[in-house]
Motif scaffolding. Structure first.
Motif, PDB file in Angstrom:
ATOM      1  N   THR A 109       0.850  -1.187   0.000  1.00 35.27           N
ATOM      2  CA  THR A 109       0.000   0.000   0.000  1.00 35.27           C
ATOM      3  C   THR A 109       0.887   1.239   0.000  1.00 35.27           C
ATOM      4  OG1 THR A 109      -0.085   0.150   2.405  1.00 35.27           O
ATOM      5  CG2 THR A 109      -1.766  -1.206   1.344  1.00 35.27           C
ATOM      6  N   ILE A 110       0.276   2.381  -0.239  1.00 34.94           N
ATOM      7  CA  ILE A 110       1.067   3.610  -0.243  1.00 34.94           C
ATOM      8  C   ILE A 110       1.377   4.073   1.175  1.00 34.94           C
ATOM      9  CG2 ILE A 110       0.256   4.374  -2.495  1.00 34.94           C
ATOM     10  CD1 ILE A 110      -1.619   6.311  -1.057  1.00 34.94           C
ATOM     11  N   TYR A 111       0.630   3.551   2.154  1.00 33.05           N
ATOM     12  CA  TYR A 111       0.835   3.947   3.547  1.00 33.05           C
ATOM     13  C   TYR A 111       1.518   2.840   4.331  1.00 33.05           C
ATOM     14  CZ  TYR A 111      -2.787   7.288   2.240  1.00 33.05           C
ATOM     15  OH  TYR A 111      -3.504   8.260   1.608  1.00 33.05           O
ATOM     16  N   LYS A 112       2.270   3.250   5.322  1.00 37.41           N
ATOM     17  CA  LYS A 112       2.862   2.282   6.255  1.00 37.41           C
ATOM     18  C   LYS A 112       2.246   2.587   7.613  1.00 37.41           C
ATOM     19  CE  LYS A 112       7.196   0.131   7.457  1.00 37.41           C
ATOM     20  NZ  LYS A 112       6.785  -1.230   7.234  1.00 37.41           N
ATOM     21  N   TRP A 113       1.545   1.631   8.165  1.00 37.78           N
ATOM     22  CA  TRP A 113       0.741   1.859   9.361  1.00 37.78           C
ATOM     23  C   TRP A 113       1.520   1.666  10.657  1.00 37.78           C
ATOM     24  CZ3 TRP A 113      -4.252   3.599   9.054  1.00 37.78           C
ATOM     25  CH2 TRP A 113      -4.785   3.648   7.768  1.00 37.78           C
ATOM     26  N   GLU A 114       2.504   0.765  10.659  1.00 32.84           N
ATOM     27  CA  GLU A 114       3.229   0.428  11.898  1.00 32.84           C
ATOM     28  C   GLU A 114       2.211   0.163  13.013  1.00 32.84           C
ATOM     29  OE1 GLU A 114       6.490  -0.292  12.483  1.00 32.84           O
ATOM     30  OE2 GLU A 114       6.873  -0.033  10.365  1.00 32.84           O
ATOM     31  N   GLY A 115       2.354   0.775  14.182  1.00 36.56           N
ATOM     32  CA  GLY A 115       1.451   0.502  15.304  1.00 36.56           C
ATOM     33  C   GLY A 115       0.368   1.539  15.479  1.00 36.56           C
ATOM     34  N   TYR A 116       0.036   2.267  14.415  1.00 33.56           N
ATOM     35  CA  TYR A 116      -0.920   3.376  14.516  1.00 33.56           C
ATOM     36  C   TYR A 116      -2.276   2.939  15.073  1.00 33.56           C
ATOM     37  CZ  TYR A 116      -4.043   7.127  12.970  1.00 33.56           C
ATOM     38  OH  TYR A 116      -4.987   8.121  12.913  1.00 33.56           O
ATOM     39  N   PRO A 141      -0.234   7.200   7.249  1.00 37.00           N
ATOM     40  CA  PRO A 141      -1.658   7.069   6.912  1.00 37.00           C
ATOM     41  C   PRO A 141      -2.447   8.295   7.359  1.00 37.00           C
ATOM     42  CG  PRO A 141      -1.108   5.688   8.799  1.00 37.00           C
ATOM     43  CD  PRO A 141       0.179   6.281   8.311  1.00 37.00           C
ATOM     44  N   PRO A 142      -3.632   8.477   6.806  1.00 39.43           N
ATOM     45  CA  PRO A 142      -4.470   9.611   7.201  1.00 39.43           C
ATOM     46  C   PRO A 142      -4.727   9.609   8.708  1.00 39.43           C
ATOM     47  CG  PRO A 142      -5.402   8.483   5.310  1.00 39.43           C
ATOM     48  CD  PRO A 142      -4.262   7.651   5.793  1.00 39.43           C
ATOM     49  N   GLY A 143      -4.549  10.752   9.320  1.00 41.57           N
ATOM     50  CA  GLY A 143      -4.810  10.903  10.746  1.00 41.57           C
ATOM     51  C   GLY A 143      -3.621  10.657  11.646  1.00 41.57           C
ATOM     52  N   TYR A 144      -2.575  10.051  11.123  1.00 39.66           N
ATOM     53  CA  TYR A 144      -1.424   9.689  11.960  1.00 39.66           C
ATOM     54  C   TYR A 144      -0.813  10.926  12.621  1.00 39.66           C
ATOM     55  CZ  TYR A 144       2.715   7.147  13.496  1.00 39.66           C
ATOM     56  OH  TYR A 144       3.693   6.557  14.264  1.00 39.66           O
ATOM     57  N   GLN A 145      -0.454  11.896  11.789  1.00 41.95           N
ATOM     58  CA  GLN A 145       0.223  13.075  12.326  1.00 41.95           C
ATOM     59  C   GLN A 145      -0.729  13.943  13.147  1.00 41.95           C
ATOM     60  OE1 GLN A 145       3.838  13.988   9.454  1.00 41.95           O
ATOM     61  NE2 GLN A 145       1.896  13.887   8.358  1.00 41.95           N
ATOM     62  N   GLN A 164       0.075  20.808  11.077  1.00 41.47           N
ATOM     63  CA  GLN A 164       0.429  21.402   9.784  1.00 41.47           C
ATOM     64  C   GLN A 164       0.884  20.318   8.809  1.00 41.47           C
ATOM     65  OE1 GLN A 164      -0.062  24.737   9.046  1.00 41.47           O
ATOM     66  NE2 GLN A 164       0.284  23.999   6.974  1.00 41.47           N
ATOM     67  N   ALA A 165       1.660  19.339   9.290  1.00 41.49           N
ATOM     68  CA  ALA A 165       2.120  18.250   8.427  1.00 41.49           C
ATOM     69  C   ALA A 165       0.928  17.432   7.922  1.00 41.49           C
ATOM     70  CB  ALA A 165       3.103  17.357   9.183  1.00 41.49           C
ATOM     71  N   GLU A 166      -0.044  17.186   8.796  1.00 42.59           N
ATOM     72  CA  GLU A 166      -1.258  16.455   8.384  1.00 42.59           C
ATOM     73  C   GLU A 166      -2.001  17.243   7.318  1.00 42.59           C
ATOM     74  OE1 GLU A 166      -4.052  13.269   8.577  1.00 42.59           O
ATOM     75  OE2 GLU A 166      -2.183  13.415   9.699  1.00 42.59           O
ATOM     76  N   LYS A 167      -2.118  18.533   7.538  1.00 41.87           N
ATOM     77  CA  LYS A 167      -2.821  19.406   6.592  1.00 41.87           C
ATOM     78  C   LYS A 167      -2.110  19.442   5.244  1.00 41.87           C
ATOM     79  CE  LYS A 167      -3.062  24.032   7.155  1.00 41.87           C
ATOM     80  NZ  LYS A 167      -3.514  25.346   7.694  1.00 41.87           N
ATOM     81  N   ASN A 168      -0.786  19.470   5.251  1.00 38.88           N
ATOM     82  CA  ASN A 168      -0.022  19.482   4.003  1.00 38.88           C
ATOM     83  C   ASN A 168      -0.162  18.171   3.238  1.00 38.88           C
ATOM     84  OD1 ASN A 168       0.850  22.058   4.624  1.00 38.88           O
ATOM     85  ND2 ASN A 168       2.845  21.390   5.369  1.00 38.88           N
ATOM     86  N   GLN A 169      -0.145  17.062   3.962  1.00 43.06           N
ATOM     87  CA  GLN A 169      -0.224  15.757   3.318  1.00 43.06           C
ATOM     88  C   GLN A 169      -1.640  15.459   2.820  1.00 43.06           C
ATOM     89  OE1 GLN A 169       1.155  12.425   5.648  1.00 43.06           O
ATOM     90  NE2 GLN A 169       0.747  10.964   4.030  1.00 43.06           N
ATOM     91  N   PHE A 170      -2.627  15.916   3.576  1.00 45.35           N
ATOM     92  CA  PHE A 170      -4.023  15.654   3.227  1.00 45.35           C
ATOM     93  C   PHE A 170      -4.782  16.975   3.184  1.00 45.35           C
ATOM     94  CE2 PHE A 170      -2.432  11.869   5.402  1.00 45.35           C
ATOM     95  CZ  PHE A 170      -2.634  10.914   4.417  1.00 45.35           C
ATOM     96  N   PRO A 171      -4.708  17.691   2.059  1.00 49.40           N
ATOM     97  CA  PRO A 171      -5.342  19.010   1.965  1.00 49.40           C
ATOM     98  C   PRO A 171      -6.843  18.995   2.265  1.00 49.40           C
ATOM     99  CG  PRO A 171      -3.978  18.591   0.037  1.00 49.40           C
ATOM    100  CD  PRO A 171      -4.007  17.329   0.837  1.00 49.40           C
ATOM    101  N   GLU A 172      -7.480  17.857   2.066  1.00 45.45           N
ATOM    102  CA  GLU A 172      -8.910  17.774   2.348  1.00 45.45           C
ATOM    103  C   GLU A 172      -9.211  17.906   3.848  1.00 45.45           C
ATOM    104  OE1 GLU A 172      -7.332  13.526   2.062  1.00 45.45           O
ATOM    105  OE2 GLU A 172      -7.026  15.399   1.009  1.00 45.45           O
ATOM    106  N   SER A 173      -8.199  17.780   4.684  1.00 49.98           N
ATOM    107  CA  SER A 173      -8.384  17.903   6.133  1.00 49.98           C
ATOM    108  C   SER A 173      -8.172  19.334   6.625  1.00 49.98           C
ATOM    109  CB  SER A 173      -7.415  16.968   6.865  1.00 49.98           C
ATOM    110  OG  SER A 173      -6.086  17.454   6.743  1.00 49.98           O
ATOM    111  N   GLU A 174      -7.926  20.258   5.718  1.00 55.29           N
ATOM    112  CA  GLU A 174      -7.532  21.624   6.085  1.00 55.29           C
ATOM    113  C   GLU A 174      -8.499  22.294   7.063  1.00 55.29           C
ATOM    114  OE1 GLU A 174      -6.330  25.870   4.022  1.00 55.29           O
ATOM    115  OE2 GLU A 174      -7.112  24.256   2.771  1.00 55.29           O
ATOM    116  N   LYS A 175      -9.776  22.231   6.798  1.00 55.46           N
ATOM    117  CA  LYS A 175     -10.735  22.919   7.671  1.00 55.46           C
ATOM    118  C   LYS A 175     -10.706  22.362   9.086  1.00 55.46           C
ATOM    119  CE  LYS A 175     -13.693  24.645   4.144  1.00 55.46           C
ATOM    120  NZ  LYS A 175     -14.878  25.402   3.965  1.00 55.46           N
TER     121      LYS A 175
END
Length: 122
Positions: A27-34, A70-74, A95-106
């Motif tokens: 997958t494009i994400y690596k989840w580890e222990g998230y 993955p989404p939400g990690y940061q 800010q890192a989450e917002k940059n990686q997932f622009p749809e989470s900006e609000k």
């Protein structure tokens, strides 16, 4: 003749079924222990400091692998930092989450405003 066609059809259907059931781990994400960390957070099994340490170690592994968080990690990591009063790290992770997932900006902007408002009250 009919039996051999039925066998061929059964093999074809079985093959399609098996191919459909195969799950890839690439997958494009690596989840580890998230997921485990989020579960422990809501159960209260670990302190925010312990979870932060665990997630930060996993973040380094994720970055070393070259995969994305993955989404939400940061955002979750940022909230843990915020709970500990480390607002600089909180803001950086949000800010890192917002940059990686622009749809989470609000929502990320809402969190930033909320923590700044709470900081002013204290």
């Amino acid at each position: 003749m009919i039996i051999s066609r039925l066998k061929a059809l059964a093999v074809l259907i079985s093959s399609i079924f098996l191919v459909a059931c195969v799950s890839t781990t690439d997958t494009i994400y690596k989840w580890e222990g998230y997921q485990k960390n989020v579960y422990q957070h809501f159960r209260g099994d670990k302190s925010p400091a312990e979870q932060t340490q665990s997630m930060q170690a996993d973040l380094e592994k994720i970055r070393a692998s070259g995969k994305a968080t993955p989404p939400g990690y940061q955002a979750h990591l940022g909230l843990l930092y915020g709970q500990q009063g480390n607002l600089d790290q909180f803001a950086a992770q949000i800010q890192a989450e917002k940059n990686q997932f622009p749809e989470s900006e609000k929502f990320m902007d809402f969190l930033l405003r909320k923590f700044k408002k709470d900081e002013v009250k204290q």
